[in-house]
Design a protein around this motif. Structure first.
Motif, PDB file in Angstrom:
ATOM      1  N   LEU A 128       3.604   9.965  20.084  1.00  0.00           N
ATOM      2  CA  LEU A 128       3.407   9.731  18.652  1.00  0.00           C
ATOM      3  C   LEU A 128       2.500  10.810  18.076  1.00  0.00           C
ATOM      4  O   LEU A 128       1.579  11.273  18.744  1.00  0.00           O
ATOM      5  N   GLU A 169       8.852  -5.247   6.271  1.00  0.00           N
ATOM      6  CA  GLU A 169       8.825  -5.143   7.740  1.00  0.00           C
ATOM      7  C   GLU A 169       8.071  -3.884   8.160  1.00  0.00           C
ATOM      8  O   GLU A 169       7.285  -3.908   9.107  1.00  0.00           O
ATOM      9  N   ILE A 170       8.352  -2.785   7.466  1.00  0.00           N
ATOM     10  CA  ILE A 170       7.737  -1.508   7.830  1.00  0.00           C
ATOM     11  C   ILE A 170       6.253  -1.550   7.506  1.00  0.00           C
ATOM     12  O   ILE A 170       5.414  -1.073   8.275  1.00  0.00           O
ATOM     13  N   LEU A 199       3.290  -6.773  17.838  1.00  0.00           N
ATOM     14  CA  LEU A 199       3.586  -5.372  17.534  1.00  0.00           C
ATOM     15  C   LEU A 199       4.928  -4.977  18.130  1.00  0.00           C
ATOM     16  O   LEU A 199       5.735  -4.312  17.482  1.00  0.00           O
ATOM     17  N   MET A 243       0.825  -1.217   0.000  1.00  0.00           N
ATOM     18  CA  MET A 243       0.000   0.000   0.000  1.00  0.00           C
ATOM     19  C   MET A 243       0.857   1.264   0.000  1.00  0.00           C
ATOM     20  O   MET A 243       0.552   2.227  -0.661  1.00  0.00           O
ATOM     21  N   SER A 244       1.920   1.269   0.796  1.00  0.00           N
ATOM     22  CA  SER A 244       2.691   2.506   0.898  1.00  0.00           C
ATOM     23  C   SER A 244       4.065   2.324   0.278  1.00  0.00           C
ATOM     24  O   SER A 244       4.911   3.183   0.393  1.00  0.00           O
ATOM     25  N   ASP A 245       4.282   1.175  -0.362  1.00  0.00           N
ATOM     26  CA  ASP A 245       5.538   0.923  -1.040  1.00  0.00           C
ATOM     27  C   ASP A 245       6.736   0.955  -0.104  1.00  0.00           C
ATOM     28  O   ASP A 245       7.855   1.257  -0.508  1.00  0.00           O
ATOM     29  N   ALA A 246       6.519   0.652   1.162  1.00  0.00           N
ATOM     30  CA  ALA A 246       7.614   0.582   2.119  1.00  0.00           C
ATOM     31  C   ALA A 246       8.149  -0.841   2.131  1.00  0.00           C
ATOM     32  O   ALA A 246       7.490  -1.757   1.649  1.00  0.00           O
ATOM     33  N   PRO A 247       9.342  -1.062   2.685  1.00  0.00           N
ATOM     34  CA  PRO A 247       9.826  -2.434   2.852  1.00  0.00           C
ATOM     35  C   PRO A 247       8.827  -3.264   3.657  1.00  0.00           C
ATOM     36  O   PRO A 247       8.064  -2.710   4.456  1.00  0.00           O
ATOM     37  N   ALA A 281       7.582  -6.519  15.963  1.00  0.00           N
ATOM     38  CA  ALA A 281       7.702  -5.849  14.666  1.00  0.00           C
ATOM     39  C   ALA A 281       8.420  -4.513  14.832  1.00  0.00           C
ATOM     40  O   ALA A 281       9.259  -4.134  14.005  1.00  0.00           O
ATOM     41  N   VAL A 296      11.978  -3.358  13.128  1.00  0.00           N
ATOM     42  CA  VAL A 296      12.151  -2.171  12.284  1.00  0.00           C
ATOM     43  C   VAL A 296      13.179  -1.229  12.906  1.00  0.00           C
ATOM     44  O   VAL A 296      14.023  -0.663  12.200  1.00  0.00           O
ATOM     45  N   LEU A 350       6.620   6.570  10.506  1.00  0.00           N
ATOM     46  CA  LEU A 350       7.714   7.388   9.959  1.00  0.00           C
ATOM     47  C   LEU A 350       8.347   8.240  11.058  1.00  0.00           C
ATOM     48  O   LEU A 350       9.562   8.416  11.097  1.00  0.00           O
ATOM     49  N   ARG A 380       0.826   5.354   9.346  1.00  0.00           N
ATOM     50  CA  ARG A 380       1.998   5.582   8.502  1.00  0.00           C
ATOM     51  C   ARG A 380       2.815   6.757   9.027  1.00  0.00           C
ATOM     52  O   ARG A 380       4.040   6.694   9.107  1.00  0.00           O
ATOM     53  N   LEU A 421       4.456  -3.376  10.203  1.00  0.00           N
ATOM     54  CA  LEU A 421       4.341  -2.532  11.392  1.00  0.00           C
ATOM     55  C   LEU A 421       3.220  -1.510  11.225  1.00  0.00           C
ATOM     56  O   LEU A 421       2.412  -1.291  12.134  1.00  0.00           O
ATOM     57  N   ILE A 422       3.139  -0.904  10.031  1.00  0.00           N
ATOM     58  CA  ILE A 422       2.083   0.091   9.778  1.00  0.00           C
ATOM     59  C   ILE A 422       0.716  -0.572   9.895  1.00  0.00           C
ATOM     60  O   ILE A 422      -0.201  -0.029  10.511  1.00  0.00           O
ATOM     61  N   GLU A 436       5.044   6.832  -5.288  1.00  0.00           N
ATOM     62  CA  GLU A 436       5.152   5.431  -5.707  1.00  0.00           C
ATOM     63  C   GLU A 436       3.779   4.770  -5.800  1.00  0.00           C
ATOM     64  O   GLU A 436       3.544   3.934  -6.662  1.00  0.00           O
ATOM     65  N   ARG A 437       2.873   5.154  -4.886  1.00  0.00           N
ATOM     66  CA  ARG A 437       1.511   4.601  -4.953  1.00  0.00           C
ATOM     67  C   ARG A 437       0.856   4.980  -6.270  1.00  0.00           C
ATOM     68  O   ARG A 437       0.140   4.188  -6.865  1.00  0.00           O
ATOM     69  N   LEU A 471      -1.813  -9.269  19.565  1.00  0.00           N
ATOM     70  CA  LEU A 471      -1.549  -7.961  18.959  1.00  0.00           C
ATOM     71  C   LEU A 471      -0.350  -7.274  19.605  1.00  0.00           C
ATOM     72  O   LEU A 471       0.562  -6.827  18.912  1.00  0.00           O
ATOM     73  N   MET A 492      -0.149  -3.152  11.670  1.00  0.00           N
ATOM     74  CA  MET A 492      -0.471  -3.432  13.075  1.00  0.00           C
ATOM     75  C   MET A 492      -0.856  -2.156  13.818  1.00  0.00           C
ATOM     76  O   MET A 492      -1.811  -2.137  14.588  1.00  0.00           O
ATOM     77  N   TRP A 507       6.469   7.779  -0.854  1.00  0.00           N
ATOM     78  CA  TRP A 507       5.513   6.668  -0.894  1.00  0.00           C
ATOM     79  C   TRP A 507       4.270   7.056  -1.689  1.00  0.00           C
ATOM     80  O   TRP A 507       3.707   6.246  -2.432  1.00  0.00           O
ATOM     81  N   LEU A 518       8.442   7.438  14.231  1.00  0.00           N
ATOM     82  CA  LEU A 518       9.230   6.507  15.046  1.00  0.00           C
ATOM     83  C   LEU A 518      10.568   6.194  14.383  1.00  0.00           C
ATOM     84  O   LEU A 518      11.612   6.180  15.033  1.00  0.00           O
ATOM     85  N   ILE A 519      10.530   5.952  13.061  1.00  0.00           N
ATOM     86  CA  ILE A 519      11.769   5.588  12.365  1.00  0.00           C
ATOM     87  C   ILE A 519      12.763   6.745  12.407  1.00  0.00           C
ATOM     88  O   ILE A 519      13.962   6.543  12.579  1.00  0.00           O
TER      89      ILE A 519
END
Lengths: 198, 198
Positions: free
Chosen positions: B18, A7-8, B44, A1-5, B47, B51, A31, A27, A11-12, B96-97, B40, A14, B93, A33-34
Protein backbone atom coordinates in the motif's frame (compact mmCIF):
# COMPACT_ATOMS: atom_id res chain seq x y z
CA UNK A 1 -15.68 13.73 4.45
CA UNK A 2 -14.40 12.62 1.06
CA UNK A 3 -17.74 12.43 -0.71
CA UNK A 4 -17.19 8.77 -1.54
CA UNK A 5 -19.97 6.16 -1.46
CA UNK A 6 -20.82 5.05 2.09
CA UNK A 7 -19.06 1.64 1.86
CA UNK A 8 -15.84 3.27 0.69
CA UNK A 9 -16.13 5.99 3.34
CA UNK A 10 -16.46 3.30 6.05
CA UNK A 11 -13.40 1.49 4.71
CA UNK A 12 -11.36 4.72 4.71
CA UNK A 13 -12.37 5.43 8.32
CA UNK A 14 -11.27 1.94 9.41
CA UNK A 15 -7.98 2.13 7.53
CA UNK A 16 -7.30 5.52 9.14
CA UNK A 17 -7.24 3.78 12.54
CA UNK A 18 -4.14 1.77 11.64
CA UNK A 19 -0.87 2.99 13.15
CA UNK A 20 1.07 5.04 10.62
CA UNK A 21 -1.99 5.98 8.56
CA UNK A 22 -4.14 9.09 8.92
CA UNK A 23 -7.31 10.14 7.07
CA UNK A 24 -5.41 11.39 4.03
CA UNK A 25 -3.06 8.43 3.61
CA UNK A 26 -5.95 6.02 4.29
CA UNK A 27 -7.85 7.66 1.42
CA UNK A 28 -4.83 7.27 -0.84
CA UNK A 29 -4.39 3.62 0.19
CA UNK A 30 -8.06 2.84 -0.44
CA UNK A 31 -8.02 4.50 -3.88
CA UNK A 32 -4.89 2.49 -4.70
CA UNK A 33 -6.64 -0.69 -3.57
CA UNK A 34 -9.75 0.09 -5.62
CA UNK A 35 -7.67 0.69 -8.73
CA UNK A 36 -6.14 -2.78 -8.21
CA UNK A 37 -9.21 -4.46 -6.77
CA UNK A 38 -8.83 -7.71 -8.70
CA UNK A 39 -5.27 -8.66 -7.89
CA UNK A 40 -4.60 -6.74 -4.67
CA UNK A 41 -7.77 -5.71 -2.81
CA UNK A 42 -9.67 -9.01 -3.04
CA UNK A 43 -6.64 -11.15 -2.01
CA UNK A 44 -5.82 -8.69 0.79
CA UNK A 45 -9.38 -8.87 2.13
CA UNK A 46 -9.22 -12.66 2.06
CA UNK A 47 -5.79 -12.80 3.72
CA UNK A 48 -7.02 -10.43 6.44
CA UNK A 49 -10.14 -12.52 6.99
CA UNK A 50 -8.03 -15.68 7.26
CA UNK A 51 -5.67 -14.15 9.81
CA UNK A 52 -8.55 -12.62 11.80
CA UNK A 53 -10.07 -16.07 12.14
CA UNK A 54 -6.94 -18.11 12.83
CA UNK A 55 -4.47 -15.85 14.65
CA UNK A 56 -4.35 -16.21 18.41
CA UNK A 57 -1.99 -15.64 21.28
CA UNK A 58 0.03 -18.65 22.45
CA UNK A 59 -1.44 -19.66 25.82
CA UNK A 60 2.05 -20.25 27.15
CA UNK A 61 4.19 -17.32 25.98
CA UNK A 62 1.87 -14.77 24.31
CA UNK A 63 3.47 -15.09 20.85
CA UNK A 64 1.10 -14.71 17.87
CA UNK A 65 0.40 -18.03 16.26
CA UNK A 66 -2.30 -20.03 14.55
CA UNK A 67 -2.23 -22.79 17.18
CA UNK A 68 -3.02 -22.77 20.90
CA UNK A 69 0.67 -23.34 21.61
CA UNK A 70 3.08 -21.53 19.27
CA UNK A 71 5.77 -23.46 17.31
CA UNK A 72 8.55 -22.10 19.55
CA UNK A 73 6.87 -23.33 22.76
CA UNK A 74 6.00 -26.62 21.04
CA UNK A 75 9.58 -27.27 19.85
CA UNK A 76 11.27 -29.63 22.30
CA UNK A 77 14.77 -28.56 21.25
CA UNK A 78 14.06 -24.97 22.34
CA UNK A 79 13.68 -26.11 25.97
CA UNK A 80 17.22 -24.91 26.71
CA UNK A 81 16.38 -23.53 30.14
CA UNK A 82 16.81 -19.98 28.79
CA UNK A 83 13.77 -17.72 28.71
CA UNK A 84 13.90 -14.40 26.84
CA UNK A 85 11.40 -11.79 28.10
CA UNK A 86 10.24 -9.24 25.48
CA UNK A 87 7.67 -6.45 25.51
CA UNK A 88 5.69 -7.43 22.43
CA UNK A 89 5.54 -9.79 19.48
CA UNK A 90 7.42 -7.37 17.19
CA UNK A 91 10.39 -7.63 19.58
CA UNK A 92 10.15 -11.43 19.55
CA UNK A 93 10.25 -11.34 15.74
CA UNK A 94 13.27 -9.01 15.86
CA UNK A 95 15.11 -11.47 18.15
CA UNK A 96 14.20 -14.37 15.85
CA UNK A 97 15.44 -12.46 12.80
CA UNK A 98 18.81 -12.10 14.52
CA UNK A 99 18.66 -15.90 14.77
CA UNK A 100 21.05 -16.14 17.69
CA UNK A 101 18.75 -17.08 20.58
CA UNK A 102 17.89 -20.77 20.82
CA UNK A 103 15.63 -20.80 23.89
CA UNK A 104 12.00 -19.83 24.44
CA UNK A 105 10.27 -16.48 24.83
CA UNK A 106 7.84 -14.78 27.13
CA UNK A 107 5.87 -11.85 25.68
CA UNK A 108 4.77 -9.39 28.38
CA UNK A 109 2.31 -7.50 26.20
CA UNK A 110 3.61 -4.07 27.20
CA UNK A 111 5.46 -2.41 30.05
CA UNK A 112 4.48 -1.29 33.51
CA UNK A 113 3.22 2.26 33.30
CA UNK A 114 1.86 4.35 36.14
CA UNK A 115 0.48 6.93 33.69
CA UNK A 116 -1.49 4.37 31.68
CA UNK A 117 -2.45 2.40 34.81
CA UNK A 118 -0.70 -0.77 33.61
CA UNK A 119 0.19 -2.93 36.62
CA UNK A 120 1.86 -6.37 36.80
CA UNK A 121 -1.49 -8.18 36.44
CA UNK A 122 -2.22 -6.44 33.10
CA UNK A 123 1.03 -7.90 31.76
CA UNK A 124 2.02 -11.59 31.75
CA UNK A 125 4.26 -11.23 34.82
CA UNK A 126 2.42 -13.73 37.10
CA UNK A 127 2.52 -16.25 34.23
CA UNK A 128 6.27 -15.60 33.89
CA UNK A 129 6.82 -16.44 37.55
CA UNK A 130 4.82 -19.66 37.09
CA UNK A 131 6.78 -20.65 34.00
CA UNK A 132 10.15 -20.18 35.69
CA UNK A 133 9.20 -22.91 38.17
CA UNK A 134 7.18 -25.13 35.83
CA UNK A 135 9.63 -25.26 32.91
CA UNK A 136 12.85 -25.60 34.92
CA UNK A 137 14.22 -22.25 33.67
CA UNK A 138 17.84 -21.57 34.62
CA UNK A 139 18.25 -18.09 33.13
CA UNK A 140 15.76 -15.30 32.40
CA UNK A 141 17.13 -12.84 29.83
CA UNK A 142 15.36 -9.48 29.95
CA UNK A 143 15.30 -8.10 26.38
CA UNK A 144 13.19 -5.05 27.14
CA UNK A 145 13.48 -1.74 25.32
CA UNK A 146 16.03 0.71 26.74
CA UNK A 147 13.29 3.16 27.67
CA UNK A 148 12.28 4.34 31.13
CA UNK A 149 9.17 2.13 31.18
CA UNK A 150 11.14 -0.81 29.81
CA UNK A 151 13.84 -0.50 32.45
CA UNK A 152 11.29 0.00 35.25
CA UNK A 153 9.61 -3.23 34.16
CA UNK A 154 12.97 -5.01 34.01
CA UNK A 155 13.78 -4.00 37.61
CA UNK A 156 10.33 -5.09 38.79
CA UNK A 157 10.71 -8.51 37.17
CA UNK A 158 14.24 -8.91 38.55
CA UNK A 159 12.82 -8.22 42.04
CA UNK A 160 10.05 -10.77 41.57
CA UNK A 161 12.46 -13.49 40.45
CA UNK A 162 15.23 -12.73 42.94
CA UNK A 163 16.70 -15.89 44.44
CA UNK A 164 14.72 -18.20 42.16
CA UNK A 165 16.64 -17.92 38.90
CA UNK A 166 19.56 -16.15 37.28
CA UNK A 167 18.27 -12.91 35.71
CA UNK A 168 20.32 -11.14 33.02
CA UNK A 169 19.61 -8.36 30.55
CA UNK A 170 20.85 -7.34 27.09
CA UNK A 171 24.13 -5.41 27.13
CA UNK A 172 23.95 -1.68 26.53
CA UNK A 173 26.59 0.05 24.45
CA UNK A 174 27.55 1.33 21.01
CA UNK A 175 25.39 -0.30 18.28
CA UNK A 176 27.26 -2.04 15.46
CA UNK A 177 28.02 0.56 12.79
CA UNK A 178 27.26 3.36 15.27
CA UNK A 179 29.32 6.56 15.26
CA UNK A 180 30.16 8.10 18.63
CA UNK A 181 29.45 11.58 17.32
CA UNK A 182 25.80 10.67 16.74
CA UNK A 183 25.20 8.74 19.99
CA UNK A 184 23.48 10.22 23.01
CA UNK A 185 25.33 10.80 26.29
CA UNK A 186 23.49 7.98 28.05
CA UNK A 187 24.66 5.37 25.54
CA UNK A 188 28.25 6.58 25.66
CA UNK A 189 28.18 6.52 29.49
CA UNK A 190 26.77 2.97 29.47
CA UNK A 191 29.33 1.80 26.92
CA UNK A 192 32.21 3.31 28.87
CA UNK A 193 31.08 1.78 32.18
CA UNK A 194 30.75 -1.65 30.58
CA UNK A 195 34.10 -1.44 28.73
CA UNK A 196 35.92 -4.71 28.08
CA UNK A 197 39.60 -5.55 27.66
CA UNK A 198 40.45 -6.54 24.10
CA UNK B 1 11.41 -12.00 7.18
CA UNK B 2 9.57 -11.51 10.44
CA UNK B 3 9.38 -15.13 11.50
CA UNK B 4 5.60 -14.95 11.72
CA UNK B 5 3.29 -17.79 10.66
CA UNK B 6 2.91 -18.01 6.87
CA UNK B 7 -0.62 -16.51 6.76
CA UNK B 8 0.51 -13.49 8.77
CA UNK B 9 3.67 -13.14 6.67
CA UNK B 10 1.53 -13.07 3.50
CA UNK B 11 -0.73 -10.41 4.99
CA UNK B 12 2.27 -8.26 5.97
CA UNK B 13 3.69 -8.52 2.44
CA UNK B 14 0.38 -7.41 0.92
CA UNK B 15 -0.05 -4.52 3.35
CA UNK B 16 3.51 -3.39 2.57
CA UNK B 17 2.41 -2.77 -1.05
CA UNK B 18 0.00 0.00 0.00
CA UNK B 19 1.20 3.54 -0.67
CA UNK B 20 2.61 5.08 2.52
CA UNK B 21 3.38 1.73 4.15
CA UNK B 22 6.67 -0.17 4.02
CA UNK B 23 7.65 -3.57 5.44
CA UNK B 24 8.21 -2.23 8.95
CA UNK B 25 5.02 -0.15 9.21
CA UNK B 26 3.02 -2.96 7.58
CA UNK B 27 4.27 -5.30 10.32
CA UNK B 28 3.23 -2.79 12.96
CA UNK B 29 -0.20 -2.34 11.37
CA UNK B 30 -0.77 -6.10 11.17
CA UNK B 31 0.24 -6.62 14.81
CA UNK B 32 -2.15 -3.81 15.77
CA UNK B 33 -4.91 -5.47 13.75
CA UNK B 34 -4.24 -8.88 15.34
CA UNK B 35 -4.39 -7.41 18.82
CA UNK B 36 -7.82 -5.97 17.93
CA UNK B 37 -8.95 -8.78 15.67
CA UNK B 38 -12.52 -8.94 16.97
CA UNK B 39 -13.58 -5.34 16.64
CA UNK B 40 -11.19 -3.97 14.02
CA UNK B 41 -9.60 -6.68 11.87
CA UNK B 42 -12.72 -8.72 11.13
CA UNK B 43 -14.87 -5.67 10.25
CA UNK B 44 -12.04 -4.22 8.16
CA UNK B 45 -11.69 -7.47 6.21
CA UNK B 46 -15.43 -7.51 5.57
CA UNK B 47 -15.54 -3.84 4.56
CA UNK B 48 -12.64 -4.41 2.17
CA UNK B 49 -14.33 -7.46 0.68
CA UNK B 50 -17.55 -5.50 0.19
CA UNK B 51 -15.79 -2.61 -1.56
CA UNK B 52 -13.70 -4.99 -3.70
CA UNK B 53 -16.89 -6.58 -4.96
CA UNK B 54 -19.03 -3.48 -5.45
CA UNK B 55 -16.68 -0.60 -6.34
CA UNK B 56 -16.37 0.19 -10.03
CA UNK B 57 -15.51 3.10 -12.28
CA UNK B 58 -18.42 5.14 -13.61
CA UNK B 59 -18.69 4.30 -17.33
CA UNK B 60 -19.34 7.95 -18.10
CA UNK B 61 -16.86 9.98 -16.03
CA UNK B 62 -14.46 7.50 -14.35
CA UNK B 63 -15.52 8.40 -10.78
CA UNK B 64 -15.47 5.53 -8.26
CA UNK B 65 -18.97 4.37 -7.47
CA UNK B 66 -20.99 1.29 -6.66
CA UNK B 67 -23.24 1.72 -9.71
CA UNK B 68 -22.48 1.67 -13.45
CA UNK B 69 -23.24 5.38 -13.60
CA UNK B 70 -22.08 7.38 -10.55
CA UNK B 71 -24.55 9.55 -8.55
CA UNK B 72 -23.06 12.77 -9.96
CA UNK B 73 -23.55 11.68 -13.59
CA UNK B 74 -27.00 10.33 -12.72
CA UNK B 75 -28.17 13.57 -11.04
CA UNK B 76 -30.19 15.59 -13.55
CA UNK B 77 -29.61 18.87 -11.71
CA UNK B 78 -25.85 18.55 -12.22
CA UNK B 79 -26.28 18.82 -16.00
CA UNK B 80 -25.29 22.49 -15.86
CA UNK B 81 -23.26 22.41 -19.05
CA UNK B 82 -20.04 22.76 -17.00
CA UNK B 83 -17.58 19.87 -17.03
CA UNK B 84 -14.67 19.81 -14.59
CA UNK B 85 -11.68 17.72 -15.73
CA UNK B 86 -9.54 16.22 -12.92
CA UNK B 87 -6.58 13.84 -12.89
CA UNK B 88 -7.92 11.27 -10.45
CA UNK B 89 -10.74 10.44 -8.07
CA UNK B 90 -8.93 11.96 -5.08
CA UNK B 91 -9.02 15.32 -6.90
CA UNK B 92 -12.73 14.87 -7.62
CA UNK B 93 -13.33 14.25 -3.91
CA UNK B 94 -11.28 17.35 -3.05
CA UNK B 95 -13.45 19.47 -5.40
CA UNK B 96 -16.62 17.99 -3.90
CA UNK B 97 -15.39 18.71 -0.36
CA UNK B 98 -15.03 22.36 -1.36
CA UNK B 99 -18.69 22.09 -2.34
CA UNK B 100 -18.63 24.98 -4.79
CA UNK B 101 -18.82 23.21 -8.16
CA UNK B 102 -22.32 22.23 -9.25
CA UNK B 103 -21.61 20.60 -12.63
CA UNK B 104 -20.26 17.21 -13.62
CA UNK B 105 -16.75 15.76 -13.68
CA UNK B 106 -14.47 13.91 -16.01
CA UNK B 107 -11.68 11.85 -14.40
CA UNK B 108 -8.70 11.40 -16.74
CA UNK B 109 -7.03 8.66 -14.70
CA UNK B 110 -3.59 10.30 -14.81
CA UNK B 111 -1.63 12.77 -16.90
CA UNK B 112 0.15 12.53 -20.21
CA UNK B 113 3.71 11.44 -19.56
CA UNK B 114 6.36 10.73 -22.17
CA UNK B 115 8.57 9.05 -19.57
CA UNK B 116 5.87 6.60 -18.45
CA UNK B 117 4.57 6.18 -22.05
CA UNK B 118 1.11 7.50 -21.15
CA UNK B 119 -0.55 8.85 -24.30
CA UNK B 120 -4.05 10.35 -24.85
CA UNK B 121 -5.59 6.90 -25.42
CA UNK B 122 -4.40 5.61 -22.01
CA UNK B 123 -6.33 8.48 -20.40
CA UNK B 124 -10.03 9.26 -20.90
CA UNK B 125 -9.33 12.05 -23.41
CA UNK B 126 -11.23 10.57 -26.42
CA UNK B 127 -14.19 9.97 -24.10
CA UNK B 128 -13.94 13.62 -22.97
CA UNK B 129 -14.17 14.84 -26.59
CA UNK B 130 -17.23 12.62 -27.10
CA UNK B 131 -18.92 13.89 -23.95
CA UNK B 132 -18.47 17.55 -24.90
CA UNK B 133 -20.62 16.96 -27.97
CA UNK B 134 -23.04 14.40 -26.50
CA UNK B 135 -23.89 16.23 -23.26
CA UNK B 136 -24.12 19.77 -24.69
CA UNK B 137 -21.18 21.03 -22.60
CA UNK B 138 -20.66 24.79 -22.75
CA UNK B 139 -17.56 25.09 -20.57
CA UNK B 140 -14.73 22.67 -19.79
CA UNK B 141 -12.89 23.63 -16.58
CA UNK B 142 -9.43 22.07 -16.37
CA UNK B 143 -8.70 21.42 -12.67
CA UNK B 144 -5.39 19.65 -13.21
CA UNK B 145 -2.50 19.76 -10.76
CA UNK B 146 -0.07 22.65 -11.21
CA UNK B 147 2.74 20.26 -12.13
CA UNK B 148 4.59 20.00 -15.44
CA UNK B 149 2.70 16.85 -16.48
CA UNK B 150 -0.61 18.37 -15.35
CA UNK B 151 -0.05 21.55 -17.36
CA UNK B 152 1.16 19.60 -20.44
CA UNK B 153 -2.05 17.59 -20.29
CA UNK B 154 -4.11 20.77 -19.89
CA UNK B 155 -2.56 22.29 -23.03
CA UNK B 156 -3.13 19.09 -25.00
CA UNK B 157 -6.80 18.98 -23.99
CA UNK B 158 -7.25 22.67 -24.78
CA UNK B 159 -5.84 21.99 -28.28
CA UNK B 160 -8.18 19.05 -28.80
CA UNK B 161 -11.25 21.05 -27.82
CA UNK B 162 -10.30 24.30 -29.59
CA UNK B 163 -13.26 25.87 -31.36
CA UNK B 164 -15.75 23.36 -29.95
CA UNK B 165 -16.22 24.63 -26.41
CA UNK B 166 -15.02 27.28 -23.98
CA UNK B 167 -12.01 25.87 -22.07
CA UNK B 168 -10.92 27.44 -18.76
CA UNK B 169 -8.58 26.42 -15.97
CA UNK B 170 -8.32 27.03 -12.22
CA UNK B 171 -6.70 30.34 -11.28
CA UNK B 172 -3.15 30.23 -9.99
CA UNK B 173 -2.06 32.51 -7.16
CA UNK B 174 -1.54 32.83 -3.44
CA UNK B 175 -3.42 30.10 -1.50
CA UNK B 176 -5.81 31.29 1.23
CA UNK B 177 -3.83 31.62 4.45
CA UNK B 178 -0.58 31.52 2.48
CA UNK B 179 2.37 33.69 3.49
CA UNK B 180 4.42 35.25 0.71
CA UNK B 181 7.65 34.48 2.53
CA UNK B 182 6.97 30.74 2.22
CA UNK B 183 5.75 30.71 -1.39
CA UNK B 184 7.91 29.69 -4.32
CA UNK B 185 8.91 32.20 -7.02
CA UNK B 186 6.63 30.61 -9.63
CA UNK B 187 3.51 31.10 -7.50
CA UNK B 188 4.39 34.71 -6.72
CA UNK B 189 5.04 35.40 -10.41
CA UNK B 190 1.70 33.82 -11.39
CA UNK B 191 -0.13 35.75 -8.67
CA UNK B 192 1.44 39.07 -9.74
CA UNK B 193 0.66 38.52 -13.43
CA UNK B 194 -2.98 37.69 -12.63
CA UNK B 195 -3.42 40.61 -10.18
CA UNK B 196 -6.91 42.09 -9.86
CA UNK B 197 -8.16 45.56 -8.94
CA UNK B 198 -9.85 45.60 -5.54
Amino acid sequence: MSDAPAEIETLIEMMAKLPGLGPRSARRAVLHLISKRGFLMQPLAEAMQAVAQTARECLNCGNISTAEICPICAAEKRATGELCVVEDVADLWAMERAGVFKGRYHVLGGTLSALDAVGPDELRIPKLVDRVAAEGITEVILALNATIDGQTTAHYIADQLEGRVNVTSLAQGVPIGGELDYLDDGTITAALKARKSL
